[in-house]
Motif scaffolding. Structure first.
Motif, PDB file in Angstrom:
ATOM      1  N   ARG A  82       0.848  -1.185   0.000  1.00 53.05           N
ATOM      2  CA  ARG A  82       0.000   0.000   0.000  1.00 53.05           C
ATOM      3  C   ARG A  82       0.886   1.238   0.000  1.00 53.05           C
ATOM      4  O   ARG A  82       1.799   1.353   0.812  1.00 53.05           O
ATOM      5  N   PHE A  83       0.609   2.170  -0.917  1.00 50.57           N
ATOM      6  CA  PHE A  83       1.327   3.436  -0.940  1.00 50.57           C
ATOM      7  C   PHE A  83       0.587   4.432  -0.070  1.00 50.57           C
ATOM      8  O   PHE A  83      -0.641   4.495  -0.071  1.00 50.57           O
ATOM      9  N   MET A  84       1.355   5.229   0.673  1.00 47.67           N
ATOM     10  CA  MET A  84       0.796   6.278   1.518  1.00 47.67           C
ATOM     11  C   MET A  84       1.743   7.458   1.449  1.00 47.67           C
ATOM     12  O   MET A  84       2.941   7.297   1.648  1.00 47.67           O
ATOM     13  N   GLY A  85       1.221   8.626   1.131  1.00 45.02           N
ATOM     14  CA  GLY A  85       2.089   9.789   1.095  1.00 45.02           C
ATOM     15  C   GLY A  85       1.429  10.974   0.462  1.00 45.02           C
ATOM     16  O   GLY A  85       0.201  11.038   0.337  1.00 45.02           O
ATOM     17  N   TYR A  86       2.245  11.909   0.054  1.00 41.66           N
ATOM     18  CA  TYR A  86       1.781  13.153  -0.547  1.00 41.66           C
ATOM     19  C   TYR A  86       2.461  13.355  -1.893  1.00 41.66           C
ATOM     20  O   TYR A  86       3.613  12.959  -2.081  1.00 41.66           O
ATOM     21  N   SER A  87       1.739  14.028  -2.784  1.00 46.33           N
ATOM     22  CA  SER A  87       2.296  14.314  -4.101  1.00 46.33           C
ATOM     23  C   SER A  87       1.951  15.731  -4.534  1.00 46.33           C
ATOM     24  O   SER A  87       1.014  16.345  -4.021  1.00 46.33           O
ATOM     25  N   ARG A  88       2.716  16.199  -5.478  1.00 44.03           N
ATOM     26  CA  ARG A  88       2.498  17.518  -6.069  1.00 44.03           C
ATOM     27  C   ARG A  88       1.246  17.518  -6.928  1.00 44.03           C
ATOM     28  O   ARG A  88       0.479  18.467  -6.946  1.00 44.03           O
ATOM     29  N   ASP A  89       1.033  16.422  -7.658  1.00 40.64           N
ATOM     30  CA  ASP A  89      -0.075  16.310  -8.601  1.00 40.64           C
ATOM     31  C   ASP A  89      -0.953  15.118  -8.218  1.00 40.64           C
ATOM     32  O   ASP A  89      -0.523  14.207  -7.528  1.00 40.64           O
ATOM     33  N   ALA A  90      -2.176  15.143  -8.728  1.00 43.68           N
ATOM     34  CA  ALA A  90      -3.104  14.040  -8.474  1.00 43.68           C
ATOM     35  C   ALA A  90      -2.685  12.792  -9.242  1.00 43.68           C
ATOM     36  O   ALA A  90      -2.067  12.876 -10.299  1.00 43.68           O
ATOM     37  N   LYS A  91      -3.006  11.651  -8.685  1.00 45.02           N
ATOM     38  CA  LYS A  91      -2.860  10.351  -9.335  1.00 45.02           C
ATOM     39  C   LYS A  91      -1.429   9.988  -9.738  1.00 45.02           C
ATOM     40  O   LYS A  91      -1.199   9.355 -10.759  1.00 45.02           O
ATOM     41  N   VAL A  92      -0.459  10.365  -8.919  1.00 47.48           N
ATOM     42  CA  VAL A  92       0.923   9.948  -9.171  1.00 47.48           C
ATOM     43  C   VAL A  92       1.065   8.455  -8.890  1.00 47.48           C
ATOM     44  O   VAL A  92       1.656   7.727  -9.676  1.00 47.48           O
ATOM     45  N   LEU A  93       0.519   8.021  -7.751  1.00 49.70           N
ATOM     46  CA  LEU A  93       0.509   6.612  -7.353  1.00 49.70           C
ATOM     47  C   LEU A  93      -0.816   6.340  -6.644  1.00 49.70           C
ATOM     48  O   LEU A  93      -1.359   7.233  -5.982  1.00 49.70           O
ATOM     49  N   PRO A  94      -1.324   5.126  -6.712  1.00 47.59           N
ATOM     50  CA  PRO A  94      -2.577   4.801  -6.003  1.00 47.59           C
ATOM     51  C   PRO A  94      -2.408   5.008  -4.499  1.00 47.59           C
ATOM     52  O   PRO A  94      -1.412   4.600  -3.918  1.00 47.59           O
ATOM     53  N   GLY A  95      -3.373   5.662  -3.887  1.00 41.82           N
ATOM     54  CA  GLY A  95      -3.347   5.877  -2.445  1.00 41.82           C
ATOM     55  C   GLY A  95      -2.552   7.092  -2.006  1.00 41.82           C
ATOM     56  O   GLY A  95      -2.511   7.403  -0.823  1.00 41.82           O
ATOM     57  N   VAL A  96      -1.925   7.776  -2.933  1.00 41.14           N
ATOM     58  CA  VAL A  96      -1.120   8.947  -2.598  1.00 41.14           C
ATOM     59  C   VAL A  96      -1.945  10.194  -2.908  1.00 41.14           C
ATOM     60  O   VAL A  96      -2.404  10.374  -4.027  1.00 41.14           O
ATOM     61  N   ARG A  97      -2.132  11.025  -1.890  1.00 36.90           N
ATOM     62  CA  ARG A  97      -2.969  12.218  -2.051  1.00 36.90           C
ATOM     63  C   ARG A  97      -2.160  13.407  -2.567  1.00 36.90           C
ATOM     64  O   ARG A  97      -1.006  13.592  -2.190  1.00 36.90           O
ATOM     65  N   GLN A  98      -2.820  14.195  -3.377  1.00 33.84           N
ATOM     66  CA  GLN A  98      -2.224  15.457  -3.806  1.00 33.84           C
ATOM     67  C   GLN A  98      -2.246  16.390  -2.601  1.00 33.84           C
ATOM     68  O   GLN A  98      -3.286  16.584  -1.970  1.00 33.84           O
ATOM     69  N   TYR A  99      -1.098  16.966  -2.274  1.00 37.49           N
ATOM     70  CA  TYR A  99      -1.014  17.865  -1.122  1.00 37.49           C
ATOM     71  C   TYR A  99      -1.490  19.253  -1.529  1.00 37.49           C
ATOM     72  O   TYR A  99      -1.126  19.752  -2.590  1.00 37.49           O
ATOM     73  N   ARG A 100      -2.280  19.881  -0.685  1.00 37.37           N
ATOM     74  CA  ARG A 100      -2.928  21.152  -1.032  1.00 37.37           C
ATOM     75  C   ARG A 100      -1.937  22.282  -1.308  1.00 37.37           C
ATOM     76  O   ARG A 100      -2.235  23.174  -2.090  1.00 37.37           O
ATOM     77  N   ASP A 101      -0.775  22.295  -0.663  1.00 40.85           N
ATOM     78  CA  ASP A 101       0.227  23.343  -0.867  1.00 40.85           C
ATOM     79  C   ASP A 101       1.606  22.680  -0.916  1.00 40.85           C
ATOM     80  O   ASP A 101       2.358  22.713   0.051  1.00 40.85           O
TER      81      ASP A 101
END
Length: 168
Positions: A82-101
């Motif tokens: 399971r991937f868990m983390g933050y990203s700059r853009d949406a849908k980089v990896l499943p389960g990884v949320r785009q961070y608001r800032d």
């Protein structure tokens, strides 16, 4: 995949540390995804705010030679990933949320890494538990530390104030 178990030199407040990134992938735009494999419980929320609970990936991110598009835990359990983390853009990896800032997050990490590095470099080691109640509960040094006493006094004062309000 760009690299696995890649040794890097990390810097904070003029200090250098050796690190080893579990995995680094490159995206089509040239940015990279930093991945740290974990088997136990982890949460990307631990990277937020002052004094991150687990600053390893933020330290890697602020020292990355290329723009970072995502910072991710890959939580490995028997038969499950399971991937868990933050990203700059949406849908980089499943389960990884785009961070608001995203830029604000990276900037905050840079400031925090520099502050923590400077504290270490300058020998500052104040007794200042991040989660005082939780930290002090399991600390074996309570007889030597005044933080627990201060918390007990504040709790008693709060109870006295509540009792006075109830009787008024």
């Amino acid at each position: 995949m760009l690299a696995a178990e890649h040794g890097v030199v990390l810097q904070a407040a003029g200090l250098q540390f050796a690190g080893r990134i579990d995995r680094m992938d490159r995206l089509e735009d040239g940015s990279c995804v930093l991945i740290d494999y974990k088997t136990g419980r982890v949460s990307p929320r631990d990277w937020e705010g002052g004094r991150p609970h687990d600053p390893q990936l933020p330290l890697y991110a602020v020292n990355a030679p290329d723009p970072v598009a995502a910072v991710v835990y890959a939580r490995i359990r028997s038969g499950a990933l399971r991937f868990m983390g933050y990203s700059r853009d949406a849908k980089v990896l499943p389960g990884v949320r785009q961070y608001r800032d995203w830029e604000g997050l990276l900037g905050g990490w840079q400031e925090e890494v520099e502050r923590l590095g400077a504290d270490f470099r300058d020998g500052r080691a104040a007794v200042d538990p991040k989660q005082a109640g939780k930290t002090c509960t399991y600390c074996a040094l309570q007889p030597l530390c005044r933080v627990h006493e201060r918390m007990s006094a504040l709790a008693a004062e709060s109870e006295d104030t509540a009792d006075a309000a109830d009787s008024a």
